[in-house]
Design an enzyme around this catalytic site. Structure first.
Site, short mmCIF file in Angstrom:
data_model
loop_
_atom_site.label_atom_id
_atom_site.label_comp_id
_atom_site.label_asym_id
_atom_site.label_seq_id
_atom_site.Cartn_x
_atom_site.Cartn_y
_atom_site.Cartn_z
N CYS A 92 18.93 -28.96 30.28
CA CYS A 92 18.59 -28.02 29.90
C CYS A 92 19.84 -27.18 28.90
CB CYS A 92 17.66 -26.90 30.23
SG CYS A 92 17.30 -25.51 29.55
N GLU A 122 23.96 -24.26 38.06
CA GLU A 122 24.10 -23.56 37.28
C GLU A 122 24.82 -23.03 36.70
OE1 GLU A 122 22.12 -20.59 33.94
OE2 GLU A 122 21.00 -22.09 34.54
N THR A 158 20.98 -18.73 33.11
CA THR A 158 19.78 -18.74 32.20
C THR A 158 18.61 -17.77 32.80
OG1 THR A 158 19.14 -20.79 32.68
CG2 THR A 158 20.62 -21.09 31.35
N SER A 214 14.66 -21.64 43.75
CA SER A 214 14.92 -21.41 42.70
C SER A 214 14.67 -19.97 42.14
CB SER A 214 12.97 -21.78 42.23
OG SER A 214 13.07 -21.26 40.80
N SER A 258 9.64 -24.02 37.54
CA SER A 258 9.45 -25.56 37.59
C SER A 258 7.92 -25.65 38.29
CB SER A 258 10.43 -25.90 38.67
OG SER A 258 11.99 -25.59 38.14
#
Length: 274
Positions: A92, A122, A158, A214, A258
């Site tokens: 991303c 990430e 993020t 997530s 997602s």
């Protein structure tokens, strides 16, 4: 009972982009789960032969490798580029940004503080771009006793909460001569969090849909739970229970970045049958 969807929810730009990349690539392997949603991962595997590997060491006869939305470490990317495999980058752009900031600030002599979960892919990727001192924290208390240099740069995973990010920024500003603060929390995260908060304040029961692994979905659930005690985190319609909705007038629904629309609709359909 009325069902109301949050004003902002579900697929973000980065996830939509990554899924389109994977569908167009076909017959490929992703380095780690492309996104944090098992149902969508299974759909890509079944319909487009896009399989999921745990790391680059599992690559064998694959001709195409897709980098997940969360990115990979700098060293893994370098190793991947040494092979004959075609590398397709689905990182991303909002994740690429803190990677670049981390590298630039570190090279410029700044200590780097990352607000995020050190075990999240990430954050592992972002951290790998620092050439100097780097600290990963979820709370400002974790920075107590740290002796920083004169210059510190702050970035965020993020999908974290803006309020906590600002607390860490304020903590640093009171203790370090020069602090560079880069708000790398993506707009979709902020909008989804505000939307779930506003809906949860009015709802009698809240359903948050998304992968249990997530980060952004967990944040939505925690925010929802703070304003609506009867909040539930589910991955699919199979987890919905009739007892949750007894005596309720308004059911609010939100979904992680997602979570595709087809899963959300299945959940809505299941609730409407009660």
């Amino acid at each position: 009972m009325k069902i109301e969807l949050a004003s902002s929810y579900g697929f973000c730009f980065g996830v939509k982009r990554a899924i389109k990349i994977a569908e167009n690539a076909g017959d490929a392997a992703t380095i780690g789960p492309l996104i944090h949603n098992n149902e969508e991962i299974n759909r890509l595997a079944t319909n487009f032969n896009v399989k999921t590997l745990h790391g680059i060491n599992e690559l064998k006869d694959e001709k195409k490798a897709i980098i997940r939305t969360h990115g990979i470490t700098k060293s893994d990317l370098a190793e991947l580029k040494k092979t004959d495999i075609k590398v397709i980058d689905a990182t991303c752009p909002f994740v690429t940004k803190p990677q670049q900031i981390c590298e630039d600030m570190s090279n410029a002599g700044y200590d780097v503080v990352i607000f995020g979960d050190e075990n999240h892919p990430e954050v592992k990727g972002v951290k790998s771009y620092a050439s100097g001192k780097v600290y990963v924290v979820l709370d400002e208390s974790e920075l107590e006793g740290v002796k920083f240099r004169q210059k510190v740069a702050l970035v965020s995973q993020t999908t974290r909460k803006v309020e906590k990010f600002m607390q860490i920024a304020n903590y640093l500003m009171l203790r370090v001569k020069e602090v560079r603060v880069f708000n790398t929390i993506c707009n979709a995260t902020f909008e989804n969090q505000e939307a779930v908060k506003n809906l949860a304040k009015r709802a009698d029961v809240m359903i948050v849909i998304g992968g249990k692994n997530s980060s952004n979905t967990k944040q939505l659930y925690l925010i929802s739970k703070n304003f609506c005690e009867d909040s539930y985190l589910i991955e699919s319609e199979h987890e919905v229970e009739k007892s949750w909705f007894e005596g309720k007038n308004l059911c609010g629904i939100s979904a992680g970045a997602s979570t595709p629309d087809w899963i959300i609709q299945k959940v809505v359909d299941a609730i409407e049958k009660f």
